[in-house]
Write an enzyme that holds these catalytic residues in place. Structure first.
Site, PDB file in Angstrom:
ATOM      1  N   ASP A  27       0.842  -1.207   0.000  1.00 42.92           N
ATOM      2  CA  ASP A  27       0.000   0.000   0.000  1.00 42.92           C
ATOM      3  C   ASP A  27       0.874   1.252   0.000  1.00 42.92           C
ATOM      4  O   ASP A  27       1.994   1.246   0.531  1.00 42.92           O
ATOM      5  CB  ASP A  27      -0.899  -0.033   1.251  1.00 42.92           C
ATOM      6  CG  ASP A  27      -2.073   0.910   1.125  1.00 42.92           C
ATOM      7  OD1 ASP A  27      -2.304   1.457   0.027  1.00 42.92           O
ATOM      8  OD2 ASP A  27      -2.763   1.110   2.143  1.00 42.92           O
ATOM      9  N   ASN A  75     -10.790  -2.727  -5.925  1.00 43.73           N
ATOM     10  CA  ASN A  75     -10.000  -1.731  -6.672  1.00 43.73           C
ATOM     11  C   ASN A  75     -10.630  -1.298  -8.005  1.00 43.73           C
ATOM     12  O   ASN A  75     -10.231  -0.291  -8.583  1.00 43.73           O
ATOM     13  CB  ASN A  75      -8.569  -2.240  -6.923  1.00 43.73           C
ATOM     14  CG  ASN A  75      -7.693  -2.208  -5.688  1.00 43.73           C
ATOM     15  OD1 ASN A  75      -6.747  -2.971  -5.560  1.00 43.73           O
ATOM     16  ND2 ASN A  75      -7.995  -1.311  -4.752  1.00 43.73           N
TER      17      ASN A  75
HETATM   18  C1  FPP Z   1      -2.099   0.169  -3.199  1.00 37.49           C
HETATM   19  O1  FPP Z   1      -1.550   1.466  -3.145  1.00 37.49           O
HETATM   20  C2  FPP Z   1      -1.547  -0.505  -4.315  1.00 37.49           C
HETATM   21  C3  FPP Z   1      -2.259  -1.081  -5.320  1.00 37.49           C
HETATM   22  C4  FPP Z   1      -3.722  -1.078  -5.386  1.00 37.49           C
HETATM   23  C5  FPP Z   1      -1.589  -1.719  -6.445  1.00 37.49           C
HETATM   24  C6  FPP Z   1      -0.437  -2.577  -6.093  1.00 37.49           C
HETATM   25  C7  FPP Z   1       0.343  -2.709  -7.297  1.00 37.49           C
HETATM   26  C8  FPP Z   1       1.653  -2.650  -7.387  1.00 37.49           C
HETATM   27  C9  FPP Z   1       2.597  -2.565  -6.258  1.00 37.49           C
HETATM   28  C10 FPP Z   1       2.188  -2.640  -8.747  1.00 37.49           C
HETATM   29  C11 FPP Z   1       3.017  -3.759  -9.110  1.00 37.49           C
HETATM   30  C12 FPP Z   1       2.513  -5.114  -8.852  1.00 37.49           C
HETATM   31  C13 FPP Z   1       2.804  -6.116  -9.666  1.00 37.49           C
HETATM   32  C14 FPP Z   1       2.440  -7.501  -9.337  1.00 37.49           C
HETATM   33  C15 FPP Z   1       3.502  -5.876 -10.923  1.00 37.49           C
HETATM   34  P1  FPP Z   1      -2.521   2.702  -3.281  1.00 37.49           P
HETATM   35  O2  FPP Z   1      -2.612   3.057  -4.722  1.00 37.49           O
HETATM   36  O3  FPP Z   1      -3.832   2.390  -2.653  1.00 37.49           O
HETATM   37  O4  FPP Z   1      -1.788   3.805  -2.488  1.00 37.49           O
HETATM   38  P2  FPP Z   1      -2.462   4.986  -1.663  1.00 37.49           P
HETATM   39  O5  FPP Z   1      -3.142   4.358  -0.487  1.00 37.49           O
HETATM   40  O6  FPP Z   1      -1.301   5.828  -1.280  1.00 37.49           O
HETATM   41  O7  FPP Z   1      -3.413   5.688  -2.585  1.00 37.49           O
END
Ligand code: FPP
Length: 249
Positions: A27, A75
């Site tokens: 996250d 998501n």
């Molecule tokens: C949460 O951070 C992250 C995600 C929903 C996506 C996770 C994906 C990756 C780490 C990309 C790479 C993965 C692979 C397998 C290639 P957020 O966007 O919710 O962060 P925030 O809470 O700061 O908005």
């Protein structure tokens, strides 16, 4: 897979055993990008580079299984731009990393409901699973369109069909039965669950499987999560005592 105090292998980690299976809620990509005045996808790309780094670190740390939460059933509520960008990132990531996974002995699996994912991505997922199917050095499981409740619901549907078809006697259903129908049926339960970015919740991740897991919550945003930080958490786990509901010896 299900454990209780009588059947659980007691793993008093004072003995120094590290976690065999680590699961990670990655996250903080969006905030990391925002702090730099960049679009959220910039953070997801930086996050993908950390995935490579952490996968590489696992064998040396004795971590045989790494399970990462890449995209949840919730998501889809994000903007169309972000969802499309993430799907494109997953496609490119799998394509780009496929040969490295084969070379490095990493067996790749996916958990989650694939039906909502586009055909091109699903084909790549099938391909990397098949190509790495004989690898044993390390097991990487990527949760894509995954939700713990959705997984339990889908497992229950399959179980109910087996009862209907006379393949399963409902009287025999116990804690050992449902895990056989979960997406994770071939994986051990996670020993350690890590969540980055300061949120202290599990957000529908591995609900059944993490009943006895240890947790690590850190303020660090996922794109800043280095192999050294990961190694520190793995070492910290070794000092914990897991009792699975029993008392200390
Ligand atoms: C949460 O951070 C992250 C995600 C929903 C996506 C996770 C994906 C990756 C780490 C990309 C790479 C993965 C692979 C397998 C290639 P957020 O966007 O919710 O962060 P925030 O809470 O700061 O908005």
């Amino acid at each position: 897979m299900a454990r209780d105090a009588s059947t659980a292998p007691m793993r008093p980690n004072g003995g120094g055993a590290g976690p065999r299976h680590v699961a990670v809620i990655m996250d903080g990509n969006g905030r990391w990008a925002q702090q730099r005045g960049r679009p959220r996808l910039f953070g997801h790309h930086a996050g993908a580079r950390r995935v490579r780094e952490i996968v590489e670190a696992c064998p040396g740390l004795g971590v045989d299984y790494l399970t990462i939460f890449a995209f949840s059933t919730e998501n889809w509520k994000r903007t169309q731009t972000e969802v499309a960008g993430l799907m494109s990132l997953f496609r490119r990531y799998i394509f780009k990393e496929m040969q490295a996974f084969v070379r490095e002995g990493v067996r790749v699996r996916f958990i989650g409901d694939r039906l909502r994912l586009d055909a091109k991505l699903r084909a790549l997922m099938d391909e990397v699973e098949a190509l790495t199917g004989h690898n044993t050095r390390m097991h990487l499981t990527i949760a894509l369109n995954y939700g713990g409740r959705d997984e339990v619901a889908r497992a229950t549907k399959r179980l109910a069909r087996d009862v209907r078809d006379g393949k399963l006697d409902p009287e025999t259903v116990d804690e050992e039965t449902l895990p056989r129908y979960l997406d994770t049926c071939v994986l051990p339960d996670p020993d350690l669950v890590i969540r980055t970015s300061g949120e202290a919740r599990i957000s529908n991740f591995l609900l059944w499987q993490s009943a006895y897991s240890e947790y690590e919550f850190t303020e660090i945003l996922w794109p800043d999560f280095t192999r050294e930080i990961f190694a520190g958490m793995v070492a910290g786990y070794a000092g914990r005592e897991r009792r699975f509901g029993a008392v200390s010896a």
